[in-house]
Design an enzyme around this catalytic site. Structure first.
Site, PDB file in Angstrom:
ATOM      1  N   LYS A 119      70.270  -2.125 -38.319  1.00 10.99           N
ATOM      2  CA  LYS A 119      69.853  -1.960 -36.899  1.00 10.99           C
ATOM      3  C   LYS A 119      68.579  -2.930 -36.487  1.00 10.99           C
ATOM      4  CE  LYS A 119      68.591   2.628 -37.183  1.00 10.99           C
ATOM      5  NZ  LYS A 119      68.732   3.896 -36.775  1.00 10.99           N
ATOM      6  N   LYS A 121      65.715  -2.681 -37.581  1.00 12.01           N
ATOM      7  CA  LYS A 121      64.432  -1.807 -37.423  1.00 12.01           C
ATOM      8  C   LYS A 121      63.433  -2.151 -38.781  1.00 12.01           C
ATOM      9  CE  LYS A 121      64.281   1.673 -33.972  1.00 12.01           C
ATOM     10  NZ  LYS A 121      64.159   2.885 -33.652  1.00 12.01           N
TER      11      LYS A 121
END
Ligand code: C2G
Length: 156
Positions: free
Chosen positions: A44, A46
């Protein structure tokens, strides 16, 4: 029994996450939360401060959460809905429409995000406080250097 399912990273756990879980728990009997693993976070793009184990442990400690499962990939949602007999799949509305394909299996809802708070904001706030502290420390160091230099001059 109404089972509710949601997923997230939940880094730097904050009131926005708590308010989401509180609203979701009020909608049913069991709230199941998929916490993104460190590997999935990379997918993701992240970067969490806390590890999966820490983030999952914090979510598990939340009074509104009944079960925590690992979120390893995008595709597992369909199986999780079947496996946990999910009535409602829910996300914050920053994901509006992104999971409508799951409507074939269960209710899909998107709830308003809690305003003025995000894990990114928390990180930025910590960074800006650290910068202010660094700036003030630099001023003190410069002042000390000036004092030392003036003392040295007076000793010549
Ligand atoms: N959220 C919220 N209010 C905020 C911040 C977050 O309601 N102020 C909600 C988000 O909308 C999301 C959940 O909290 O539903 C978790 O947010 P993140 O930890 O940022 O998770 P995210 O990166 O959105 O990952 O497969 C789904 C993804 O794993 C979701």
């Amino acid at each position: 029994m109404k089972n509710i399912l949601t997923y997230g990273t939940y880094d730097l756990f904050h009131i926005g996450h708590v308010k989401l879980f509180k609203r979701l728990k009020a909608m049913g009997d069991n709230l199941i939360v998929g916490v993104s693993t460190d590997h999935f976070n990379k997918l993701k793009d992240k970067h969490s401060i806390f590890s999966y184990e820490e983030r999952a442990g914090i979510v598990k400690a939340c009074r509104y959460v009944d079960l925590v499962i690992p979120e390893n990939n995008w595709e597992q949602k369909k199986n999780d809905i079947e496996k946990y007999n999910i009535t409602t799949f829910a996300m914050g509305d920053d994901w509006q429409g992104r999971f409508d394909h799951l409507k074939a299996q269960c209710e899909v809802i998107y709830l308003p995000r809690t305003e003025n708070i995000s894990s990114t904001d928390v990180k930025q706030n910590i960074l800006s406080i650290s910068q202010l502290e660094l700036d003030s420390l630099k001023i003190k160091i410069d002042e000390s250097i000036r004092i030392i230099e003036s003392l040295q001059d007076s000793l010549k």
